[in-house]
Design an enzyme around this catalytic site. Structure first.
Site, PDB file in Angstrom:
ATOM      1  N   GLU A   1      10.964  -8.136  -2.335  1.00  0.00           N
ATOM      2  CA  GLU A   1      11.561  -6.623  -1.876  1.00  0.00           C
ATOM      3  C   GLU A   1      10.882  -6.809  -0.486  1.00  0.00           C
ATOM      4  OE1 GLU A   1      11.412  -2.407  -1.940  1.00  0.00           O
ATOM      5  OE2 GLU A   1      10.721  -3.111  -3.770  1.00  0.00           O
TER       6      GLU A   1
ATOM      7  N   GLU B   1      12.971  -1.988  11.813  1.00  0.00           N
ATOM      8  CA  GLU B   1      12.328  -0.912  10.765  1.00  0.00           C
ATOM      9  C   GLU B   1      11.213  -0.350  11.367  1.00  0.00           C
ATOM     10  OE1 GLU B   1      10.958  -1.125   6.241  1.00  0.00           O
ATOM     11  OE2 GLU B   1      10.413  -2.842   7.278  1.00  0.00           O
TER      12      GLU B   1
ATOM     13  N   LYS C   1      -2.205  -8.743  -7.390  1.00  0.00           N
ATOM     14  CA  LYS C   1      -3.027  -8.830  -5.969  1.00  0.00           C
ATOM     15  C   LYS C   1      -2.507  -7.613  -5.137  1.00  0.00           C
ATOM     16  CE  LYS C   1      -4.056  -9.920  -1.542  1.00  0.00           C
ATOM     17  NZ  LYS C   1      -3.290  -9.215  -0.442  1.00  0.00           N
ATOM     18  N   HIS C   2      -3.264  -6.414  -4.952  1.00  0.00           N
ATOM     19  CA  HIS C   2      -2.776  -5.255  -4.237  1.00  0.00           C
ATOM     20  C   HIS C   2      -3.311  -5.303  -2.820  1.00  0.00           C
ATOM     21  CE1 HIS C   2      -1.291  -2.161  -6.910  1.00  0.00           C
ATOM     22  NE2 HIS C   2      -0.639  -1.949  -5.613  1.00  0.00           N
ATOM     23  N   SER C   3      -2.942  -4.612  -1.830  1.00  0.00           N
ATOM     24  CA  SER C   3      -3.065  -4.290  -0.620  1.00  0.00           C
ATOM     25  C   SER C   3      -4.484  -4.326  -0.439  1.00  0.00           C
ATOM     26  CB  SER C   3      -2.182  -3.573   0.065  1.00  0.00           C
ATOM     27  OG  SER C   3      -2.738  -3.085   1.557  1.00  0.00           O
TER      28      SER C   3
ATOM     29  N   TRP D   1       0.875  -1.259   0.183  1.00  0.00           N
ATOM     30  CA  TRP D   1       0.030  -0.028   0.025  1.00  0.00           C
ATOM     31  C   TRP D   1       0.806   1.246   0.008  1.00  0.00           C
ATOM     32  CZ3 TRP D   1       1.479   2.920   4.025  1.00  0.00           C
ATOM     33  CH2 TRP D   1       2.057   2.332   5.037  1.00  0.00           C
ATOM     34  N   ASN D   2       2.077   1.342   0.361  1.00  0.00           N
ATOM     35  CA  ASN D   2       2.735   2.513   0.778  1.00  0.00           C
ATOM     36  C   ASN D   2       3.282   3.313  -0.485  1.00  0.00           C
ATOM     37  OD1 ASN D   2       4.680   0.285   0.368  1.00  0.00           O
ATOM     38  ND2 ASN D   2       6.310   1.628   0.865  1.00  0.00           N
TER      39      ASN D   2
ATOM     40  N   GLY E   1       6.851  -6.328   0.514  1.00  0.00           N
ATOM     41  CA  GLY E   1       6.005  -6.169   1.771  1.00  0.00           C
ATOM     42  C   GLY E   1       7.036  -6.438   2.915  1.00  0.00           C
ATOM     43  N   SER E   2       6.509  -6.945   4.099  1.00  0.00           N
ATOM     44  CA  SER E   2       7.364  -7.074   5.085  1.00  0.00           C
ATOM     45  C   SER E   2       8.080  -8.407   4.991  1.00  0.00           C
ATOM     46  CB  SER E   2       6.479  -7.198   6.438  1.00  0.00           C
ATOM     47  OG  SER E   2       5.524  -8.142   6.392  1.00  0.00           O
TER      48      SER E   2
END
Length: 462
Positions: free
Chosen positions: A230, A364, A156-158, A132-133, A208-209
């Site tokens: 990533e 982070e 597939k998006h957030s 999303w960022n 993502g995370s």
């Protein structure tokens, strides 16, 4: 029916509601993509590139609308939101420009009686899972080169930014992309994992995370497919004694606080030579106090909310622990009227007296906080910059390019910056080391992860 709800960080209202795809819809999209790929891979590259350029043109015409949606979905100040659309265009157009050379056959030196070359073949069906960022910039890194390489794509998006997937697919469809080549799916986490395990999926690109990356790897285990990850960052900056101080302060502060620090390559820790340390801190604090925290739909706002209250409270906890451990906070949150504990509106913070044992210098943060530590020389700075489980980017501020390159060669990172930070040049490989991930996007190198080599060894004289 299961639904996703995009809760706007502006006012916690439901901004978007969508039904999640069910089993039938998921399988239909997969079957459509597999069928479309047979023809798409045979479509001339020049035609694929032309469609990409047309889609970019369609997309950028809508930048004001898309920027407003970004503002409401993930909280970026409206004055900056449309800039992501221009970044999308820059990256997509560059990849269309270099695709012919990047995907060309590799011809080997002549060998009497033989013809030898290596051809790059598309992998098949690529699943792109975007965050999303920076929902458009992260997605374009994988979607566009995958399409150019002859793959079909499921996006597939957030759940925080569902309109981004819809908008991207709509632009490509309007540009003439054949049905089934590029589709979106709104999915639950469990259905996303199940899709990764599906035999039809040939490649996964996840942004993502670290925890999310681990889930993706487990889901893909034993499938022997290419998985690009990533993940997180705790990116450092080093301000050498010979740096242009004005430029270093302005660039580091922007790199730390743009998008409210919600960037995998944001500057989250700074190491400043002792000769410049006090002046750096004073100037940085003054600059930070000039931010305007508020509703991102207000054109005067320069620092928007974090995506949700829990994210802001996580950063607050890091700051509180650091101060309790001896750190000094240089920004009085009371100067920012919108800052309220328990909400997503969080004042920026600058910390000194920090060290590597503090969470704010190791975990982070993904928020508007910067820890600054004094160093005595290059060796100490290098040791501290490498003392991290992450390795996405690292920035050096210096007038000496030769020294910067020498330091960069010893940095454990995917990208080394000199006198800049927090920027992706699409001509350069975007990659990370350690817990920042694996694989590569952008540049000619990125195409290698979206194709497989096939060798042709032809005996032509009998």
């Amino acid at each position: 029916m299961n639904k996703l709800h995009c809760i706007s960080p502006i006012d916690n209202s439901v901004y978007v509601e969508r039904a999640l795809a069910g089993d039938v819809e998921i399988q239909s999209a997969v079957d459509s993509a597999v069928g479309a790929q047979r023809a798409w891979r045979c479509t001339p590259l020049a035609e694929r590139a032309a469609i990409v350029r047309e889609a970019v043109a369609v997309f950028t015409e809508r930048k004001e609308q898309l920027g407003e949606e970004l503002c409401w979905m993930m909280g970026r100040p409206i004055r900056f939101a449309a800039g992501e659309i221009l970044g999308f265009a820059e990256r997509a157009n560059h990849m269309a420009e270099i695709a012919a050379e990047a995907l060309a056959d590799i011809h080997l030196p002549e060998k009497s009686g033989f013809t030898r070359f290596i051809r790059r073949e598309p992998l098949g069906l690529s699943l792109v899972i975007a965050p999303w960022n920076y929902p458009y910039l992260t997605a374009v890194n994988a979607v566009v080169p995958s399409l150019l390489a002859g793959n079909t794509v499921l996006l597939k998006h957030s759940a925080q930014t569902p309109l981004c997937a819809e908008n991207m697919v709509a632009a490509f469809t309007e540009a003439g992309l054949p049905q089934g080549v590029f589709q979106f799916l709104h999915l639950s986490h469990s259905d996303t994992e199940r899709l990764i395990r599906a035999r039809e999926i040939n490649h996964v690109a996840f942004t993502g995370s670290v925890a999310g990356g681990e889930v993706v790897e487990r889901a893909a285990a034993g499938r022997f497919i290419d998985v690009g990850l990533e993940l997180g960052g705790k990116d450092p900056a080093y301000v050498r004694a010979d740096a242009d101080l004005d430029h270093a302060v302005e660039t580091v502060v922007d790199g730390a606080f743009f998008n409210s620090g919600q960037s995998c390559c944001a500057i989250e820790r700074a190491y400043v030579h002792e000769q410049l340390f006090d002046e750096f801190v004073a100037r940085a604090a003054e600059l930070i106090r000039g931010y305007c925290l508020g509703r991102p739909d207000d054109p005067d706002t320069t620092l928007g909310p974090l995506v949700r209250a829990e994210a802001a409270d996580f950063v607050r906890a890091q700051v509180d622990e650091a101060v309790a451990g001896g750190a000094t906070a240089h920004i009085d949150a009371a100067e920012f009227a919108e800052d309220r504990r328990g909400t997503q509106y969080l004042a920026p913070q600058l910390l000194t007296g920090v060290h590597g044992g503090m969470r704010v210098m190791r975990e982070e943060s993904f928020g508007p906080v910067l820890g600054v530590q004094k160093v005595s020389d290059d060796g100490e700075a290098l040791e501290l910059m490498n003392d991290s489980e992450f390795g996405l980017t690292a920035a050096i501020f210096s007038r000496d390019e030769q020294v910067a390159v020498a330091l960069g060669e010893r940095l454990e990172t995917g990208t080394v910056f000199l006198n800049r930070c927090d920027y992706l040049d699409p001509a350069l490989a975007w990659t990370g080391v350690k817990n920042s991930g694996r694989g590569c996007t952008l540049s000619a190198v990125g195409f290698e992860h979206l194709t497989r080599p096939k060798s042709f060894h032809l005996k032509v004289e009998l």
